[in-house]
Design a protein around this motif. Sequence first.
Motif, PDB file in Angstrom:
ATOM      1  N   ARG A 148       0.832  -1.207   0.000  1.00 10.64           N
ATOM      2  CA  ARG A 148       0.000   0.000   0.000  1.00 10.64           C
ATOM      3  C   ARG A 148       0.868   1.260   0.000  1.00 10.64           C
ATOM      4  N   THR A 149       1.974   1.213   0.718  1.00 11.36           N
ATOM      5  CA  THR A 149       2.863   2.360   0.761  1.00 11.36           C
ATOM      6  C   THR A 149       3.525   2.611  -0.592  1.00 11.36           C
ATOM      7  N   VAL A 150       3.860   1.540  -1.288  1.00 11.87           N
ATOM      8  CA  VAL A 150       4.559   1.639  -2.568  1.00 11.87           C
ATOM      9  C   VAL A 150       3.617   2.023  -3.708  1.00 11.87           C
ATOM     10  N   ALA A 151       2.328   1.740  -3.584  1.00 12.25           N
ATOM     11  CA  ALA A 151       1.378   1.908  -4.694  1.00 12.25           C
ATOM     12  C   ALA A 151       1.467   3.263  -5.401  1.00 12.25           C
ATOM     13  N   PRO A 152       1.575   4.389  -4.689  1.00  6.95           N
ATOM     14  CA  PRO A 152       1.676   5.667  -5.417  1.00  6.95           C
ATOM     15  C   PRO A 152       2.919   5.758  -6.300  1.00  6.95           C
ATOM     16  N   GLY A 153       3.931   4.941  -6.049  1.00 10.20           N
ATOM     17  CA  GLY A 153       5.141   4.958  -6.859  1.00 10.20           C
ATOM     18  C   GLY A 153       5.172   3.906  -7.943  1.00 10.20           C
ATOM     19  N   ALA A 154       4.022   3.301  -8.264  1.00  7.04           N
ATOM     20  CA  ALA A 154       3.993   2.227  -9.261  1.00  7.04           C
ATOM     21  C   ALA A 154       4.523   2.689 -10.615  1.00  7.04           C
ATOM     22  N   GLY A 155       4.184   3.909 -11.007  1.00  5.96           N
ATOM     23  CA  GLY A 155       4.676   4.423 -12.289  1.00  5.96           C
ATOM     24  C   GLY A 155       6.184   4.535 -12.312  1.00  5.96           C
ATOM     25  N   GLU A 156       6.767   4.935 -11.200  1.00  6.64           N
ATOM     26  CA  GLU A 156       8.220   5.019 -11.105  1.00  6.64           C
ATOM     27  C   GLU A 156       8.848   3.634 -11.277  1.00  6.64           C
ATOM     28  N   LEU A 157       8.250   2.626 -10.676  1.00  2.00           N
ATOM     29  CA  LEU A 157       8.794   1.270 -10.802  1.00  2.00           C
ATOM     30  C   LEU A 157       8.726   0.788 -12.248  1.00  2.00           C
ATOM     31  N   LEU A 158       7.641   1.094 -12.931  1.00  2.00           N
ATOM     32  CA  LEU A 158       7.543   0.717 -14.347  1.00  2.00           C
ATOM     33  C   LEU A 158       8.638   1.407 -15.163  1.00  2.00           C
ATOM     34  N   ALA A 159       8.909   2.672 -14.856  1.00  2.00           N
ATOM     35  CA  ALA A 159       9.950   3.401 -15.579  1.00  2.00           C
ATOM     36  C   ALA A 159      11.336   2.815 -15.324  1.00  2.00           C
ATOM     37  N   LEU A 160      11.519   2.157 -14.190  1.00  2.00           N
ATOM     38  CA  LEU A 160      12.791   1.520 -13.863  1.00  2.00           C
ATOM     39  C   LEU A 160      12.964   0.168 -14.564  1.00  2.00           C
ATOM     40  N   GLY A 161      11.907  -0.296 -15.234  1.00  2.00           N
ATOM     41  CA  GLY A 161      11.995  -1.568 -15.937  1.00  2.00           C
ATOM     42  C   GLY A 161      11.355  -2.738 -15.219  1.00  2.00           C
ATOM     43  N   VAL A 162      10.677  -2.481 -14.108  1.00  2.00           N
ATOM     44  CA  VAL A 162       9.948  -3.558 -13.440  1.00  2.00           C
ATOM     45  C   VAL A 162       8.810  -4.002 -14.360  1.00  2.00           C
ATOM     46  N   PRO A 163       8.658  -5.306 -14.615  1.00  2.00           N
ATOM     47  CA  PRO A 163       7.657  -5.774 -15.587  1.00  2.00           C
ATOM     48  C   PRO A 163       6.239  -5.322 -15.249  1.00  2.00           C
ATOM     49  N   ASP A 164       5.481  -5.054 -16.291  1.00  4.50           N
ATOM     50  CA  ASP A 164       4.099  -4.596 -16.169  1.00  4.50           C
ATOM     51  C   ASP A 164       3.167  -5.805 -16.262  1.00  4.50           C
ATOM     52  N   HIS A 165       2.667  -6.245 -15.111  1.00  2.00           N
ATOM     53  CA  HIS A 165       1.702  -7.339 -15.064  1.00  2.00           C
ATOM     54  C   HIS A 165       0.366  -6.855 -14.511  1.00  2.00           C
ATOM     55  N   ARG A 166       0.058  -5.607 -14.722  1.00  8.07           N
ATOM     56  CA  ARG A 166      -1.247  -5.102 -14.283  1.00  8.07           C
ATOM     57  C   ARG A 166      -2.359  -5.847 -15.026  1.00  8.07           C
ATOM     58  N   PRO A 167      -3.531  -5.955 -14.422  1.00  3.64           N
ATOM     59  CA  PRO A 167      -4.608  -6.720 -15.069  1.00  3.64           C
ATOM     60  C   PRO A 167      -4.887  -6.281 -16.498  1.00  3.64           C
TER      61      PRO A 167
END
Length: 347
Positions: A148-167
Amino acid sequence: MTELPGVTAATTPPADRATTPRADWADPHWRDAALGWVGDQLGRLGRRIVGPVEPRVRPWSLVWRVPTDTGDFWFKANNPGTRHEAALLAALARLVPGRVLDPVAVDAGRGWSLLPDGGRTLRDALGGDRSLLSRWERVLPEYADLQRTVAPGAGELLALGVPDHRPEALPDLFEALLDDEEALLLGAENGLSVETHERLRAHRAGFADDCRRLAGTGVAPTVQHDDLHDGNVFVADDGYRFFDWGDASVAHPFGSLLVTLNSVAHTFGLPEGDPALARLRDAYLEPWSDRHDPGTLREAARLAVRVTRVSRALSWRRALQTPDPARAEYASAVPGWLQELFEPDPV
């Protein structure tokens, strides 16, 4: 070098990271470079290496135990399919410091990280003792709070190359995976049968509908560990530390329950539908009850556990994108997880 709180991070632009080839971990030049980097980072802390490193090699990563004059440290090098872990570790150390095994240093471009020793794992603490199963009821809310704490930074994680497995992304990823006959070992003894492949193709619309309903639950995407079992949690005096994020993605958070509940059931010999598994599910979901009713949360968990079987197959395919011949030992995991789509849900 750029500095993050508590972490020395050498960064490489994402475009450069994407084209960085797999290192030859047996190459003495690579080994010398890695040892030099580890020694430099430890030197910044006033530590020095006092003995030979002890390696553990898998197709997706190399891990060294590094003995120093103040105790062990751990070096990890990821292959291209899991290289995002280093950048993710640095981000999590900033977003949720102390909730993960905060790295001493990372080189995101090379997929390198240096970590302190985490101590005792949850697996060590539980020892398979059924009477201690309820300890998971304390672990899971802590992990949920991290998400829950990380959720607002999800876009940042995607920009870092973390795979996008959103529904919203999973239906197209599922479609592409079904076209990858090599990864599916289609028709091979340890792979996907032609009949199951056709059954999965026929399930595409149903899978897309599950993803659509899951996206509509209103629970924000965030980091999803995707391999959360008792061997990937350290026990500390002030809580728990979550580590080994190489399978992680940005996804619906509740997908983490898939591996957790399966591993708990296996470790403690729990049958399908055991009330203990439902209690763990509800303990994990409780932090979200401030915004969602229990029925909605449980239905979202059911859907997330189901679609995350595709996420697991995708994670394995990424990890095994390597010429290392040892990959053959693990290759059946990709079709194996897809076949799980037709198995009963753990709760």
